[in-house]
Design a protein around this motif. Sequence first.
Motif, PDB file in Angstrom:
ATOM      1  N   HIS A  69      -5.714   5.269   3.748  1.00 16.68           N
ATOM      2  CA  HIS A  69      -6.604   4.706   2.729  1.00 16.68           C
ATOM      3  C   HIS A  69      -7.157   3.342   3.168  1.00 16.68           C
ATOM      4  CE1 HIS A  69      -4.229   7.510  -0.164  1.00 16.68           C
ATOM      5  NE2 HIS A  69      -5.139   8.149   0.548  1.00 16.68           N
ATOM      6  N   TRP A  72     -10.103   4.236   5.358  1.00 17.93           N
ATOM      7  CA  TRP A  72     -11.266   4.603   4.543  1.00 17.93           C
ATOM      8  C   TRP A  72     -11.916   3.364   3.935  1.00 17.93           C
ATOM      9  CZ3 TRP A  72      -8.827   9.259   1.373  1.00 17.93           C
ATOM     10  CH2 TRP A  72      -8.801  10.386   2.193  1.00 17.93           C
ATOM     11  N   TYR A 123      -3.072   2.748  -7.147  1.00 14.82           N
ATOM     12  CA  TYR A 123      -3.556   4.109  -7.437  1.00 14.82           C
ATOM     13  C   TYR A 123      -3.712   4.407  -8.918  1.00 14.82           C
ATOM     14  CZ  TYR A 123      -2.618   4.750  -2.493  1.00 14.82           C
ATOM     15  OH  TYR A 123      -2.629   4.627  -1.138  1.00 14.82           O
ATOM     16  N   LEU A 158     -16.231  10.469  -2.506  1.00 15.98           N
ATOM     17  CA  LEU A 158     -15.440  11.633  -2.054  1.00 15.98           C
ATOM     18  C   LEU A 158     -14.044  11.209  -1.614  1.00 15.98           C
ATOM     19  CD1 LEU A 158     -17.776  13.678   0.345  1.00 15.98           C
ATOM     20  CD2 LEU A 158     -16.780  14.478  -1.805  1.00 15.98           C
ATOM     21  N   GLU A 159     -13.990  10.164  -0.809  1.00 16.48           N
ATOM     22  CA  GLU A 159     -12.698   9.741  -0.266  1.00 16.48           C
ATOM     23  C   GLU A 159     -11.855   9.044  -1.328  1.00 16.48           C
ATOM     24  OE1 GLU A 159     -13.424   9.796   4.439  1.00 16.48           O
ATOM     25  OE2 GLU A 159     -13.728   7.830   3.549  1.00 16.48           O
ATOM     26  N   ALA A 161     -11.831   9.901  -4.385  1.00 12.21           N
ATOM     27  CA  ALA A 161     -11.250  11.006  -5.170  1.00 12.21           C
ATOM     28  C   ALA A 161      -9.983  11.530  -4.490  1.00 12.21           C
ATOM     29  CB  ALA A 161     -12.272  12.127  -5.341  1.00 12.21           C
ATOM     30  N   ASP A 162     -10.019  11.643  -3.172  1.00 16.00           N
ATOM     31  CA  ASP A 162      -8.823  12.097  -2.445  1.00 16.00           C
ATOM     32  C   ASP A 162      -7.683  11.082  -2.567  1.00 16.00           C
ATOM     33  OD1 ASP A 162     -10.209  14.317  -1.688  1.00 16.00           O
ATOM     34  OD2 ASP A 162     -10.431  13.757   0.418  1.00 16.00           O
ATOM     35  N   THR A 165      -6.168  11.481  -5.956  1.00 15.77           N
ATOM     36  CA  THR A 165      -5.317  12.677  -6.035  1.00 15.77           C
ATOM     37  C   THR A 165      -3.943  12.402  -5.416  1.00 15.77           C
ATOM     38  OG1 THR A 165      -7.248  14.083  -5.914  1.00 15.77           O
ATOM     39  CG2 THR A 165      -5.142  15.119  -5.419  1.00 15.77           C
ATOM     40  N   PHE A 166      -3.955  11.801  -4.222  1.00 17.56           N
ATOM     41  CA  PHE A 166      -2.671  11.407  -3.619  1.00 17.56           C
ATOM     42  C   PHE A 166      -1.945  10.447  -4.557  1.00 17.56           C
ATOM     43  CE2 PHE A 166      -0.096   8.243  -1.560  1.00 17.56           C
ATOM     44  CZ  PHE A 166       0.781   9.001  -0.801  1.00 17.56           C
TER      45      PHE A 166
END
Length: 471
Positions: A69, A72, A123, A158-159, A161-162, A165-166
């Motif tokens: 992360h 990103w 998060y 997009l990233e 969102a990932d 989710t994690f």
Amino acid sequence: MMSSAPTSPFPPLAGLCPWPDAFRDALGVEECVSWLKRLHYVFKRLHEVLIVRLTSEPQYELKTALSLHAYWCAEHTQALRTRVGEMREPPLGLDVVPHAALERCFDEIRATPGTEELVVGLYGVVFPALAAAIDEYLVTTNPLADAPSVRVLRFARLEIADAITFGDGAVRAVTTPENRMALDEWRTYLVAWLNAAGGVSGRTTETVPPAPRYSAKPWAFDRVPKRDARFHDPYNAGVNPEAFLHDTRFSASDKLLMLSYKRLREIDVPEMMASILAETKGRPWEFSLDMTRQLWDEARHAMLGEVGFAKLGVDWSQIPINFTWSLNLNTQLNARERHAVLFFIEQGLMPRQGKRYEWEVAQESGVPLAAVFQDFDWADEVLHAHLGRKWYVKEFKDLKEALAYGDACWSRVMSHWRAYRDQGLTGHHNWWPEVYRAACRTWGAEPDPVALSFAETYEAKRADLQPIAAE
Ligand SMILES: [Fe+2]
Ligand SMILES: [Fe+2]
Ligand SMILES: [Fe+2]
């Protein structure tokens, strides 16, 4: 108005947006820039907090996710810097803190003492708030006039969102019936800081800020790596995997155990590189971006080792994964010296006996996945050697001088092999025969008696071993 457009059988506006969205007139360049600069600040601070916490974060899955992360966030920070630069002349003011309360929100998360609050802060609060601010931007700006910003943010979204989710899974993992209320209160507290800043976007009414909590004290980076309970006996240097790997008496398939060990052990590189990033000031953002890319690659290589062991049917938590490389570099050298050692070691992987040799062993092993992993590991390490030349070697007269300095710094690192044993930190137990025997049982194979008797330690070596294949 729409009816005044001449008709065509083709989709309009290059497919960017439907006609009604093209009429949006809410934001001009100045307002877009100031909003994008706030998003940039949030990505930049997220990157910082993710990086500075990963060394001392014990949970392996979090260490690897923080690495990903952070990478990103570094990429999206760069993309926003570029976009702001397209819209305004310098000075761009990208180093200006947009609001003191926004700054404080990150200072609080950075300084939390425990994993639970770190996870909930990142998060459960910041990533979702950032996602919401981007979503709001995307429905507010003119998608035709501001298409380049929309493109950058859609990708970032997009990233994020990932990551969320994690993060949802991570928040569930750290929440217990006992700490639930305290974590809810912590979430509310951080949201109060965001609200005091007018939200991530700065477009809502600012509320009264809460009182500083953890950030009231000066913050310091914790250089000492920590590991979770699966990493038992981390000072153990009783087995020398490089020696096994380069010994022609042993089979390629047995060598896969040592290759997987070496990959998983690479988790010590992010632990060390985070300290370089935390303690290096005054470099351009591109330096942080490149170093974070490499840091993430190293975390990824550790996961290749993790998957490699799973493929071989081996429980890696039975094996002492050594952590003294990151511990010693972080506590004995400064940031520049650490970078020198990193470059020296990675340059040493480039000759014939380095990464190519590992790939050949994997190919010969008959396990195609191992060959794929070593192939990508090799490609990544070539990139790292290139990044080292770009950022580290440039400070020296030539490559030779840069390597000599790296060698000298490496020689100064004390491995303390005997001291660790004398202090009772480890017995340097030779774990190889048990691990090898157990693996053979799983494979339904007879252990090779010569391989079984392998008993070479790191005792007589420099902390690194040979300059080649040291990682
Ligand atoms: Fe590596
Ligand atoms: Fe690697
Ligand atoms: Fe590397």
